[in-house]
Design a protein around this motif. Structure first.
Motif, PDB file in Angstrom:
ATOM      1  N   MET A 190     -29.397  60.416  -9.721  1.00 34.42           N
ATOM      2  CA  MET A 190     -29.441  61.207  -8.489  1.00 34.42           C
ATOM      3  C   MET A 190     -30.880  61.466  -8.103  1.00 34.42           C
ATOM      4  SD  MET A 190     -27.834  64.976  -7.695  1.00 34.42           S
ATOM      5  CE  MET A 190     -26.229  64.333  -7.286  1.00 34.42           C
ATOM      6  N   PRO A 191     -31.238  61.337  -6.813  1.00 29.09           N
ATOM      7  CA  PRO A 191     -32.605  61.605  -6.365  1.00 29.09           C
ATOM      8  C   PRO A 191     -33.045  63.009  -6.732  1.00 29.09           C
ATOM      9  CG  PRO A 191     -31.336  60.545  -4.634  1.00 29.09           C
ATOM     10  CD  PRO A 191     -30.381  60.881  -5.722  1.00 29.09           C
ATOM     11  N   LEU A 192     -34.347  63.158  -6.961  1.00 27.47           N
ATOM     12  CA  LEU A 192     -34.886  64.442  -7.385  1.00 27.47           C
ATOM     13  C   LEU A 192     -34.632  65.535  -6.359  1.00 27.47           C
ATOM     14  CD1 LEU A 192     -36.499  65.988  -9.499  1.00 27.47           C
ATOM     15  CD2 LEU A 192     -38.595  65.319  -8.316  1.00 27.47           C
ATOM     16  N   ASP A 193     -34.717  65.182  -5.050  1.00 30.84           N
ATOM     17  CA  ASP A 193     -34.511  66.203  -4.028  1.00 30.84           C
ATOM     18  C   ASP A 193     -33.092  66.736  -4.047  1.00 30.84           C
ATOM     19  OD1 ASP A 193     -33.524  63.787  -3.151  1.00 30.84           O
ATOM     20  OD2 ASP A 193     -33.947  64.167  -1.038  1.00 30.84           O
ATOM     21  N   ASN A 194     -32.125  65.894  -4.425  1.00 32.72           N
ATOM     22  CA  ASN A 194     -30.746  66.367  -4.562  1.00 32.72           C
ATOM     23  C   ASN A 194     -30.608  67.316  -5.744  1.00 32.72           C
ATOM     24  OD1 ASN A 194     -30.088  64.815  -2.402  1.00 32.72           O
ATOM     25  ND2 ASN A 194     -28.622  63.492  -3.469  1.00 32.72           N
ATOM     26  N   MET A 195     -31.296  67.011  -6.838  1.00 33.37           N
ATOM     27  CA  MET A 195     -31.202  67.833  -8.040  1.00 33.37           C
ATOM     28  C   MET A 195     -31.818  69.209  -7.827  1.00 33.37           C
ATOM     29  SD  MET A 195     -29.508  66.145 -10.227  1.00 33.37           S
ATOM     30  CE  MET A 195     -29.824  67.095 -11.700  1.00 33.37           C
ATOM     31  N   THR A 196     -32.762  69.322  -6.898  1.00 31.79           N
ATOM     32  CA  THR A 196     -33.430  70.605  -6.654  1.00 31.79           C
ATOM     33  C   THR A 196     -32.979  71.245  -5.349  1.00 31.79           C
ATOM     34  OG1 THR A 196     -35.297  69.474  -5.580  1.00 31.79           O
ATOM     35  CG2 THR A 196     -35.464  69.890  -7.954  1.00 31.79           C
ATOM     36  N   SER A 197     -31.959  70.699  -4.714  1.00 31.97           N
ATOM     37  CA  SER A 197     -31.488  71.232  -3.438  1.00 31.97           C
ATOM     38  C   SER A 197     -30.861  72.613  -3.630  1.00 31.97           C
ATOM     39  CB  SER A 197     -30.470  70.284  -2.808  1.00 31.97           C
ATOM     40  OG  SER A 197     -29.276  70.252  -3.585  1.00 31.97           O
ATOM     41  N   THR A 198     -30.811  73.364  -2.552  1.00 32.30           N
ATOM     42  CA  THR A 198     -30.211  74.697  -2.608  1.00 32.30           C
ATOM     43  C   THR A 198     -28.739  74.618  -3.012  1.00 32.30           C
ATOM     44  OG1 THR A 198     -31.716  75.501  -0.887  1.00 32.30           O
ATOM     45  CG2 THR A 198     -29.729  76.794  -1.284  1.00 32.30           C
ATOM     46  N   VAL A 199     -28.004  73.659  -2.485  1.00 32.70           N
ATOM     47  CA  VAL A 199     -26.582  73.558  -2.812  1.00 32.70           C
ATOM     48  C   VAL A 199     -26.387  73.167  -4.278  1.00 32.70           C
ATOM     49  CG1 VAL A 199     -26.288  71.139  -2.092  1.00 32.70           C
ATOM     50  CG2 VAL A 199     -24.348  72.728  -1.978  1.00 32.70           C
ATOM     51  N   GLN A 200     -27.289  72.371  -4.844  1.00 36.25           N
ATOM     52  CA  GLN A 200     -27.215  72.048  -6.265  1.00 36.25           C
ATOM     53  C   GLN A 200     -27.441  73.304  -7.109  1.00 36.25           C
ATOM     54  OE1 GLN A 200     -26.450  69.228  -7.875  1.00 36.25           O
ATOM     55  NE2 GLN A 200     -27.011  69.849  -9.953  1.00 36.25           N
TER      56      GLN A 200
ATOM     57  N   ALA B 230     -29.621  73.858   7.684  1.00 38.02           N
ATOM     58  CA  ALA B 230     -30.537  72.744   7.458  1.00 38.02           C
ATOM     59  C   ALA B 230     -30.514  72.275   6.006  1.00 38.02           C
ATOM     60  CB  ALA B 230     -31.957  73.151   7.855  1.00 38.02           C
ATOM     61  N   ASP B 231     -30.275  73.179   5.067  1.00 39.83           N
ATOM     62  CA  ASP B 231     -30.205  72.802   3.651  1.00 39.83           C
ATOM     63  C   ASP B 231     -29.048  71.850   3.381  1.00 39.83           C
ATOM     64  OD1 ASP B 231     -32.381  74.463   2.912  1.00 39.83           O
ATOM     65  OD2 ASP B 231     -31.045  76.199   2.921  1.00 39.83           O
ATOM     66  N   LEU B 232     -28.016  71.926   4.217  1.00 37.09           N
ATOM     67  CA  LEU B 232     -26.826  71.088   4.064  1.00 37.09           C
ATOM     68  C   LEU B 232     -26.827  69.929   5.053  1.00 37.09           C
ATOM     69  CD1 LEU B 232     -24.254  74.036   3.785  1.00 37.09           C
ATOM     70  CD2 LEU B 232     -25.500  72.917   1.938  1.00 37.09           C
ATOM     71  N   LYS B 233     -27.937  69.810   5.796  1.00 35.64           N
ATOM     72  CA  LYS B 233     -28.081  68.772   6.825  1.00 35.64           C
ATOM     73  C   LYS B 233     -26.969  68.851   7.871  1.00 35.64           C
ATOM     74  CE  LYS B 233     -30.567  65.610   3.751  1.00 35.64           C
ATOM     75  NZ  LYS B 233     -31.873  66.137   4.193  1.00 35.64           N
TER      76      LYS B 233
ATOM     77  N   GLU C 292     -13.802  66.453   7.618  1.00 34.67           N
ATOM     78  CA  GLU C 292     -14.882  65.604   8.106  1.00 34.67           C
ATOM     79  C   GLU C 292     -15.921  65.437   7.004  1.00 34.67           C
ATOM     80  OE1 GLU C 292     -17.688  67.431  11.038  1.00 34.67           O
ATOM     81  OE2 GLU C 292     -16.079  68.916  11.246  1.00 34.67           O
ATOM     82  N   PRO C 293     -16.722  64.364   7.069  1.00 39.77           N
ATOM     83  CA  PRO C 293     -17.670  64.088   5.983  1.00 39.77           C
ATOM     84  C   PRO C 293     -18.750  65.146   5.868  1.00 39.77           C
ATOM     85  CG  PRO C 293     -17.312  62.154   7.368  1.00 39.77           C
ATOM     86  CD  PRO C 293     -16.700  63.311   8.092  1.00 39.77           C
ATOM     87  N   TYR C 294     -19.153  65.390   4.651  1.00 38.26           N
ATOM     88  CA  TYR C 294     -20.273  66.291   4.380  1.00 38.26           C
ATOM     89  C   TYR C 294     -21.562  65.478   4.348  1.00 38.26           C
ATOM     90  CZ  TYR C 294     -23.516  68.850   1.312  1.00 38.26           C
ATOM     91  OH  TYR C 294     -24.630  69.435   0.769  1.00 38.26           O
ATOM     92  N   PRO C 295     -22.546  65.835   5.182  1.00 33.33           N
ATOM     93  CA  PRO C 295     -23.754  65.008   5.305  1.00 33.33           C
ATOM     94  C   PRO C 295     -24.907  65.387   4.394  1.00 33.33           C
ATOM     95  CG  PRO C 295     -23.770  66.669   7.004  1.00 33.33           C
ATOM     96  CD  PRO C 295     -22.502  66.886   6.221  1.00 33.33           C
ATOM     97  N   GLY C 296     -24.753  66.464   3.640  1.00 32.83           N
ATOM     98  CA  GLY C 296     -25.885  67.006   2.916  1.00 32.83           C
ATOM     99  C   GLY C 296     -26.069  66.470   1.508  1.00 32.83           C
ATOM    100  N   PRO C 297     -26.968  67.088   0.751  1.00 33.33           N
ATOM    101  CA  PRO C 297     -27.243  66.679  -0.626  1.00 33.33           C
ATOM    102  C   PRO C 297     -26.000  66.749  -1.504  1.00 33.33           C
ATOM    103  CG  PRO C 297     -28.891  68.245   0.157  1.00 33.33           C
ATOM    104  CD  PRO C 297     -27.795  68.233   1.160  1.00 33.33           C
TER     105      PRO C 297
END
Length: 254
Positions: free
Chosen positions: A1-11, A51-54, A245-250
């Motif tokens: 998993m990309p680093l930005d996903n691992m450090t995202s707010t939702v993660q 914005a955190d969830l795109k 509907e699809p979730y677009p975020g991390p």
């Protein structure tokens, strides 16, 4: 998993939710460790924004559903689910409502990410099954309807925006609620712990609020006035349904 996903707010939210709810036997607000973990989860959840969830806030006119189809009033973006909790986003169109419903044996946390919602929370009152025998309803109810009635009390009505703290419910408090979109479309991040599971006795029930009066007495104390509100279980309202509907975020990985 990309680093930005691992450090995202939702993660971070999902990781703390797992820490908080992974052991159901300690999921009690009187448990110090559970209460501390719940407070940490609330603090992280307070930080999340669309914005955190795109997710782009929608205008009154916009819709992800083609005009040739009947659009659901509410849609859901699935983010993650385990035996311990589920996390996703509900999106409500202008004027839409999620009708009065319950969350049996579940904790819930709701954080608005855009728009405004009005949340009306109710608690059941402890009264015998035949407690409705001495009150009158207009129009009158059939005997089979009375057998399913439960006295209730309106605990709170509040409006929430993206600047508000999360709305929280527990198995004992504010467990039954209705959510209404106010002044336009709205969306909120939703955590349920554990998730709905009819096989485990956690099915969603819908309710109608009835107002009652008693002819036996003219004097009412506070408890009796609270008992003037009754819950009657009902089928899912025809005007409400939830699409996906699809979730677009991390993504979340645990």
């Amino acid at each position: 998993m990309p680093l930005d996903n691992m450090t995202s707010t939702v993660q971070k939210i999902a990781k703390q939710a797992l820490t908080t709810f992974r052991t159901p036997s300690v999921a009690c607000e009187h448990n110090k460790v559970f209460s501390e973990n719940l407070s940490k989860l609330k603090a992280i959840l307070s930080e999340v924004r669309a914005a955190d969830l795109k997710i782009v806030p929608r205008s009154i006119e916009s819709s992800p559903i083609p005009p040739s189809r009947i659009a659901p009033p509410v849609t859901y973006m699935h983010i993650y689910e385990s035996d311990a909790f589920s996390i996703g986003v509900f999106l409500l169109k202008t004027g839409a409502s999620i009708p009065l419903h319950d969350h049996p044996g579940m904790y819930g946390m709701l954080k608005v990410i855009y728009g405004k919602v009005r949340i009306s929370c109710f608690d059941r009152l402890d009264k015998p099954r035949d407690g409705a025998s001495g009150v009158q309803f207009n129009p009158p109810l059939m005997p089979y309807q009375r057998s399913s009635l439960r006295p209730t009390v309106l605990k709170s009505v509040g409006e929430y925006t993206e600047e508000s703290s999360p709305c929280m419910l527990s198995p004992q408090k504010d467990n039954i609620h209705q959510i209404d979109a106010v002044d336009g479309p709205t969306a909120f991040l939703d955590i349920l712990a554990p998730p709905y599971d009819p096989d485990e006795g956690r099915d969603c029930h819908y309710y109608k609020i009835l107002h009652a009066h008693s002819e036996a007495t003219d004097r009412k104390n506070e408890a009796q006035e609270q008992g003037d509100l009754w819950l009657m279980e009902m089928p899912q309202p025809n005007e409400f349904w939830c699409g996906g509907e699809p979730y677009p975020g991390p993504k979340v990985s645990l």
